[in-house]
Enzyme design. Sequence first.
Site, PDB file in Angstrom:
ATOM      1  N   ILE A 279      13.467   3.153   7.975  1.00 37.06           N
ATOM      2  CA  ILE A 279      12.915   3.948   9.077  1.00 37.06           C
ATOM      3  C   ILE A 279      11.746   3.245   9.763  1.00 37.06           C
ATOM      4  O   ILE A 279      11.160   3.777  10.702  1.00 37.06           O
ATOM      5  CB  ILE A 279      12.449   5.331   8.584  1.00 37.06           C
ATOM      6  CG1 ILE A 279      11.442   5.199   7.442  1.00 37.06           C
ATOM      7  CG2 ILE A 279      13.639   6.171   8.142  1.00 37.06           C
ATOM      8  CD1 ILE A 279      10.872   6.528   6.965  1.00 37.06           C
TER       9      ILE A 279
ATOM     10  N   GLY B  35       3.870  -4.958   8.848  1.00 38.27           N
ATOM     11  CA  GLY B  35       3.361  -6.212   8.304  1.00 38.27           C
ATOM     12  C   GLY B  35       3.482  -6.290   6.799  1.00 38.27           C
ATOM     13  O   GLY B  35       3.605  -7.373   6.230  1.00 38.27           O
ATOM     14  N   PHE B  36       3.465  -5.141   6.131  1.00 41.43           N
ATOM     15  CA  PHE B  36       3.544  -5.125   4.672  1.00 41.43           C
ATOM     16  C   PHE B  36       4.986  -5.261   4.202  1.00 41.43           C
ATOM     17  O   PHE B  36       5.259  -5.884   3.184  1.00 41.43           O
ATOM     18  CB  PHE B  36       2.950  -3.813   4.155  1.00 41.43           C
ATOM     19  CG  PHE B  36       2.874  -3.713   2.657  1.00 41.43           C
ATOM     20  CD1 PHE B  36       1.843  -4.323   1.958  1.00 41.43           C
ATOM     21  CD2 PHE B  36       3.827  -3.000   1.940  1.00 41.43           C
ATOM     22  CE1 PHE B  36       1.759  -4.219   0.573  1.00 41.43           C
ATOM     23  CE2 PHE B  36       3.758  -2.894   0.565  1.00 41.43           C
ATOM     24  CZ  PHE B  36       2.718  -3.507  -0.112  1.00 41.43           C
TER      25      PHE B  36
ATOM     26  N   LYS C 186       7.446   2.562   1.094  1.00 38.59           N
ATOM     27  CA  LYS C 186       7.061   1.294   1.731  1.00 38.59           C
ATOM     28  C   LYS C 186       7.134   0.186   0.690  1.00 38.59           C
ATOM     29  O   LYS C 186       6.361   0.181  -0.272  1.00 38.59           O
ATOM     30  CB  LYS C 186       5.674   1.393   2.343  1.00 38.59           C
ATOM     31  CG  LYS C 186       5.261   0.129   3.096  1.00 38.59           C
ATOM     32  CD  LYS C 186       4.146   0.380   4.099  1.00 38.59           C
ATOM     33  CE  LYS C 186       2.839   0.718   3.460  1.00 38.59           C
ATOM     34  NZ  LYS C 186       1.724   0.729   4.451  1.00 38.59           N
TER      35      LYS C 186
ATOM     36  N   ASP D 288      -7.678   0.114  11.743  1.00 42.02           N
ATOM     37  CA  ASP D 288      -6.389  -0.151  12.389  1.00 42.02           C
ATOM     38  C   ASP D 288      -5.862   1.126  13.042  1.00 42.02           C
ATOM     39  O   ASP D 288      -4.704   1.505  12.860  1.00 42.02           O
ATOM     40  CB  ASP D 288      -5.389  -0.689  11.369  1.00 42.02           C
ATOM     41  CG  ASP D 288      -4.220  -1.420  12.043  1.00 42.02           C
ATOM     42  OD1 ASP D 288      -4.352  -1.786  13.236  1.00 42.02           O
ATOM     43  OD2 ASP D 288      -3.181  -1.616  11.388  1.00 42.02           O
TER      44      ASP D 288
END
Length: 833
Positions: free
Chosen positions: A498, A502-503, A520, A616
């Site tokens: 989904i 960057g991770f 994640k 961020d």
Amino acid sequence: MMGFRKFDLFIWVLSILSLGFLCTGFTSVDNYFIDCGSLTNTSVGNRVYVADSLASKFLSTPKDVLANSALKSITSLDDSPLYQTARIFTAPTKYTFPIGRTGRHWIRLYFYPFVSGGYDLSQAKFSVSAQNFGLLSDFSVQNASVMKEFSVNVTSNSLVVTFTPSSSSFAFLNAIEVVSVPDDLITDDASTNSGKFQGLMIQALETTWRVNMGGPMVSFENDTLWRTWVPDQSFLVDKNFAKNVSNIAAVTYVSGSATADIAPRTVYGTLTEMNSAGDPNSNFNVTWEFKVDLGFQYLVRFHFCDIVSKALNQLYFNVYVDSVNIAPDLDLSTISNNVLAAAYYLDYVTTSAVSNTVRISIGPSSVNNAYPNAILNGLEIMKMNNSDGNLGGANHPVTFTSSSKSNVGIIVGASIGSFIALVLAVILFLLCRRRKEKAAQGHTKTWAPFSMNGTNSHTMGSKYSYGTTASAASNYQYRFPFGVVQEATNNFDESWVIGIGGFGKVYKGEFNDGTKVAVKRGNPRSQQGLAEFRTEIEMLSQFRHRHLVSLIGYCDDKNEMILIYEYMENGTLKSHLYGSGLPSLSWKARLEICIGSARGLHYLHTGDAKAVIHRDVKSANILLDENLMAKVADFGLSKTGPELDQTHVSTAVKGSFGYLDPEYFRRQQLTEKSDVYSFGVVLFEVLCARPVIDPSLPREMVNLAEWAMKWQKKGQLEQIIDSTLAGKIRPDSLRKFAETAEKCLADYGVDRPSMGDVLWNLEYALQLQEAVIHGDPEENSTNMIGELSPQVNNFNHIDTNDSAGQFEVSCVDDLSGVSMSRVFSQLVKSEGR
């Protein structure tokens, strides 16, 4: 002899410089800081560690091996320079330090195993002794950085620290500190189960735990003796029984009691208390559980400060160590000479431990029909040497990560020993560390399993096992095995992706009980990794707020780094503004999303003793649930803000292009106002529904912030707003919204509003959109807010009818941070990024 004196002078000058920033508190006479194996002096934080060549004057065998890790340079704050070099001892070796003032001293030893010159430091096994005490016995360190802190009473004009390799092995050391401490830090007597214990002055101690109840981590910068105090949430047996209170300004130090050297205001000014929830019949204890070594007595120091009572003699409670009531019907008012909110500490010596855990509890007293309540502000647990003069118990090769962001100074400046190795691992999900491969493998980085108690295999009593059926609702407090996450994501089915960041990739997942989650999964080849993983867990395990995305769990099995979040049905704010084809949001919906996001950011900035700066803020990091309620996400770059006496945090620039505060970029000085700038860009993004950077547009239109500000200054911003909003925004609401965004984008942070002010103005813009105001009020004045709606002034107000049932947390949690104690909280609908 002359060279030795020069070195003494050099040490003295460096000590004065390194201690100069402390304007109050104890001034240490003896200050030895040595970077073992280093060819040059090393500066970390406010301390200077002298080169090994100078420190070799203290060594009995200076010819032993100097080792250098595979890391040739320090590329980030995650790689502490202290752990880049080491001295290897192949035979018994002594450090002899001249002592300028007898009395109690801290000895801090730093260890990190790497491979160099044919030596694998993880294979080392050795003992350490000092002042006739055994500090470590057959000690080894496996794939983790460790700092050990010991306290000994030095009675002669020198202190000898001896390293003795075990049979057929060797010893090593990365850094060493010897620092004198106040004589009254440890007094000679303490309470016991059967009376008084006398003789503490001659005891050697090992710091095992140092905990700040009810508050965040207190770094060495807030402690006159350079100690670090970790939060207590992960030690609580039942988090629902506890709530947090903070009132640092109320703390008073009275003569004859605790001082700032005993514990700082930031410890005495926060506490954990009974969560009686207004029930006068409440009858339960708040309990913490700590790991200890069998066969040793422990000095337990309790820190109390009554910052909750409105008057004297209102609070009576009991204090327990295991099942022993060590302070029945404790009345802090009487002890502190009738001074409210006076700092006080109580020392207690346990019997020899027959279990590997000790339980500390507080509970209500029935004396004087007192309202059921109990408090604890801080706690220290120190191992005492046994009858043989030894402290070496079970060898716990615990994880101690050289923490980036707010914790970098802890590694060398926190003055913590054994406890810091243990407790940093216990700040639930705080730490992991880059393991250095063998020198022959160059700079290859691997991901070490995330240790919860100091070993790589322990899972904090996880109820999961591979192949089991997972029920998220019943196991929310525990680490998730890889097999469970794999099953929840259909073996990381690519069709379930989904999002990609960057991770790494974000997958939709579902546990067997039907709970939806966002998973994640870190990509080892990503530019992001261990630091972001640690920071994300650190931040989300400390903070709970309805406008911050909730962390449900994590997985570090099989060298994986996986974060599991509540699932947000409607994805990112960005996807609803442009690029995805989703239906356009109404102006009211956009305002409510901005208000929710501002609430989350305002809570980060003000909800704790120290601000947290997100770093961020962008539309892609604002997520929407099934009711379009906004939640701020992605804390991988977050950083603890400046101290009360500082204006900024100096740090490398990180963030997203287009949202980055230009002042932060120019000066590398981070404040909460950097988040405010980024949020101002988001406001224009919400209004104009276009990317913040679009190279395909004409040059003057590429940067949204610059382009929008140009039209705003001309008073014609309505010319560039999202076409779907044309004619649907009341002029006064648009004007207030635009003015708020303009103020957020001020060139200098001091000219920008706080997030609280931004929130008030957005609430006002919503009121202007929804209500017809009689007359012609001054929209530019936030004083109108109170007249429009009393609720607007309460920027943490929660409408209990909004998204009912999503949280089992009262609105008090959002205001006081009570729910910070719930590391993984009650499971709710789930998501990540």
